[in-house]
Write a protein that holds these residues in place. Structure first.
Motif, mmCIF file in Angstrom:
data_model
loop_
_atom_site.group_PDB
_atom_site.id
_atom_site.type_symbol
_atom_site.label_atom_id
_atom_site.label_comp_id
_atom_site.label_asym_id
_atom_site.label_seq_id
_atom_site.Cartn_x
_atom_site.Cartn_y
_atom_site.Cartn_z
ATOM 1 N N TRP A 1 5.886 9.871 -7.081
ATOM 2 C CA TRP A 1 4.531 10.343 -6.805
ATOM 3 C C TRP A 1 4.122 11.493 -7.728
ATOM 4 N N GLU A 2 5.103 12.173 -8.325
ATOM 5 C CA GLU A 2 4.772 13.256 -9.257
ATOM 6 C C GLU A 2 3.983 12.758 -10.458
ATOM 7 N N ASN A 3 4.026 11.443 -10.697
ATOM 8 C CA ASN A 3 3.329 10.875 -11.855
ATOM 9 C C ASN A 3 1.948 10.309 -11.524
ATOM 10 N N GLU A 4 1.464 10.539 -10.310
ATOM 11 C CA GLU A 4 0.191 9.911 -9.951
ATOM 12 C C GLU A 4 -0.998 10.469 -10.730
ATOM 13 N N ASP B 1 -4.190 -1.994 -9.456
ATOM 14 C CA ASP B 1 -4.637 -0.712 -10.005
ATOM 15 C C ASP B 1 -4.379 0.398 -8.993
ATOM 16 N N PHE B 2 -4.053 1.578 -9.508
ATOM 17 C CA PHE B 2 -3.809 2.724 -8.637
ATOM 18 C C PHE B 2 -5.091 3.478 -8.298
ATOM 19 N N ASP B 3 -6.138 3.309 -9.097
ATOM 20 C CA ASP B 3 -7.339 4.135 -8.908
ATOM 21 C C ASP B 3 -7.953 3.980 -7.517
ATOM 22 N N ARG B 4 -7.773 2.829 -6.897
ATOM 23 C CA ARG B 4 -8.322 2.630 -5.553
ATOM 24 C C ARG B 4 -7.697 3.602 -4.544
ATOM 25 N N ALA B 5 -6.421 3.892 -4.709
ATOM 26 C CA ALA B 5 -5.736 4.817 -3.810
ATOM 27 C C ALA B 5 -6.282 6.234 -3.946
ATOM 28 N N ARG B 6 -6.825 6.537 -5.097
ATOM 29 C CA ARG B 6 -7.360 7.876 -5.331
ATOM 30 C C ARG B 6 -8.820 7.991 -4.905
ATOM 31 N N ARG B 7 -9.540 6.885 -4.959
ATOM 32 C CA ARG B 7 -10.983 6.933 -4.709
ATOM 33 C C ARG B 7 -11.392 6.669 -3.272
ATOM 34 N N HIS B 8 -10.546 5.984 -2.511
ATOM 35 C CA HIS B 8 -10.934 5.571 -1.164
ATOM 36 C C HIS B 8 -9.987 6.144 -0.113
ATOM 37 N N ALA B 9 -10.546 6.763 0.903
ATOM 38 C CA ALA B 9 -9.758 7.359 1.980
ATOM 39 C C ALA B 9 -8.936 6.283 2.694
ATOM 40 N N GLY B 10 -7.690 6.590 2.947
ATOM 41 C CA GLY B 10 -6.822 5.675 3.679
ATOM 42 C C GLY B 10 -6.142 4.630 2.829
ATOM 43 N N GLU B 11 -6.567 4.479 1.574
ATOM 44 C CA GLU B 11 -5.997 3.411 0.746
ATOM 45 C C GLU B 11 -4.580 3.721 0.257
ATOM 46 N N LYS B 12 -4.271 5.006 0.103
ATOM 47 C CA LYS B 12 -2.913 5.344 -0.341
ATOM 48 C C LYS B 12 -1.891 4.918 0.709
ATOM 49 N N ALA B 13 -2.239 5.087 1.993
ATOM 50 C CA ALA B 13 -1.337 4.665 3.078
ATOM 51 C C ALA B 13 -1.152 3.152 3.054
ATOM 52 N N HIS C 1 10.167 -9.262 -5.588
ATOM 53 C CA HIS C 1 8.765 -8.851 -5.619
ATOM 54 C C HIS C 1 8.633 -7.640 -6.539
ATOM 55 N N PHE C 2 8.085 -7.867 -7.721
ATOM 56 C CA PHE C 2 7.855 -6.788 -8.671
ATOM 57 C C PHE C 2 6.455 -6.214 -8.446
ATOM 58 N N LEU C 3 6.394 -4.992 -7.933
ATOM 59 C CA LEU C 3 5.101 -4.326 -7.803
ATOM 60 C C LEU C 3 4.811 -3.628 -9.125
ATOM 61 N N ILE C 4 3.738 -4.061 -9.790
ATOM 62 C CA ILE C 4 3.321 -3.479 -11.071
ATOM 63 C C ILE C 4 2.072 -2.648 -10.811
ATOM 64 N N LEU C 5 2.181 -1.338 -11.035
ATOM 65 C CA LEU C 5 1.086 -0.426 -10.706
ATOM 66 C C LEU C 5 0.515 0.195 -11.969
ATOM 67 N N ASP C 6 -0.730 -0.177 -12.293
ATOM 68 C CA ASP C 6 -1.422 0.364 -13.464
ATOM 69 C C ASP C 6 -2.208 1.607 -13.053
ATOM 70 N N ASN C 7 -1.955 2.710 -13.726
ATOM 71 C CA ASN C 7 -2.613 3.970 -13.386
ATOM 72 C C ASN C 7 -3.408 4.495 -14.584
ATOM 73 N N PRO C 8 -4.753 4.552 -14.516
ATOM 74 C CA PRO C 8 -5.536 4.279 -13.311
ATOM 75 C C PRO C 8 -5.845 2.798 -13.076
ATOM 76 N N ASP C 9 -5.873 1.992 -14.183
ATOM 77 C CA ASP C 9 -6.260 0.590 -14.033
ATOM 78 C C ASP C 9 -5.796 -0.230 -15.237
ATOM 79 N N PHE C 10 -6.035 -1.537 -15.142
ATOM 80 C CA PHE C 10 -5.601 -2.437 -16.211
ATOM 81 C C PHE C 10 -6.412 -2.228 -17.484
#
Length: 214
Positions: free
Chosen positions: A195-198, A71-83, A103-112
């Motif tokens: 990143w424009e789609n975050e 899930d992508f929401d963790r990167a938005r909610r927690h400091a340092g997680e995007k890095a 390695h297929f990175l599947i990123l659900d935004n905001p979540d599954f």
């Protein structure tokens, strides 16, 4: 005397973080003619860094590809997680450019859970939590997340994963890949990070369905 042909199997390894993802894919693998090995990873406390550490520990030489569904929401909610997420992205890119196991990175935004709602004919972009609890009448989001038969639930009546796939829009991660069906070879040629789609809800989970269902 000729050497017996090695039997090729469509085996994939799936790393996932939440109960919803695990239960969905667990139900899905019973319906597909492929072998899906599920590796649930607890993100609590360790975040994306813990995810990356667990992936590195796992040997992946006996599968056609590895899917990392997060899930992508963790990167938005927690400091340092995007890095930390970017470190995970870089690791997947490195495996792919080194021509190792894809390695297929599947990123659900905001979540599954959002992806799950897209299966439902009545879902038209409402707040996910309210929709699951009120419109679906489940009363509690956690109850939905723990539902063992979530795959059957989301693919019954007029609902289906095909409907979900048709409704996916812009994505943060886009893997460009090709498949050689003759020798069961998968190659990820490039991974684009947009990143424009975050701030736009979406997912590249279509890649997971396309690859395992070739």
């Amino acid at each position: 005397m000729s050497r017996p042909k090695r039997e090729l199997r469509k085996r994939f390894v799936v790393f996932c973080e939440g109960d919803t993802e695990y239960n969905y894919i667990d139900g899905m693998r019973l319906k597909q003619g492929v072998e899906l090995a599920l590796k649930p990873i607890n993100m609590q406390g360790g975040g994306y860094a813990n995810f990356l550490e667990e992936i590195k520990k796992e040997a992946g030489n006996n599968c056609l590809a590895r899917f990392i569904i997060i899930d992508f929401d963790r990167a938005r909610r927690h400091a340092g997680e995007k890095a930390k997420l970017m470190e995970l992205m870089d690791y997947c890119k490195l495996q792919n450019t080194s021509k190792k196991i894809p390695h297929f990175l599947i990123l659900d935004n905001p979540d599954f859970e959002y992806v799950a709602c897209l299966h439902m004919e009545s879902y038209q972009g409402q707040d996910v939590k309210k929709y699951i609890e009120q419109t679906l009448g489940l009363g509690d989001l956690e109850r939905f997340k723990a539902m063992k038969g979530v795959y059957e639930y989301l693919n019954g009546k007029n609902n289906s994963y095909r409907q979900m796939l048709s409704r996916l829009q812009r994505k943060i991660v886009e893997n460009r890949y090709r498949i050689n069906k003759t020798n069961f070879n998968i190659l990820i040629e490039d991974t684009k990070i947009v990143w424009e789609n975050e701030n736009v809800r979406g997912s590249n989970i279509n890649e997971f369905f396309e690859v395992i269902d070739w």
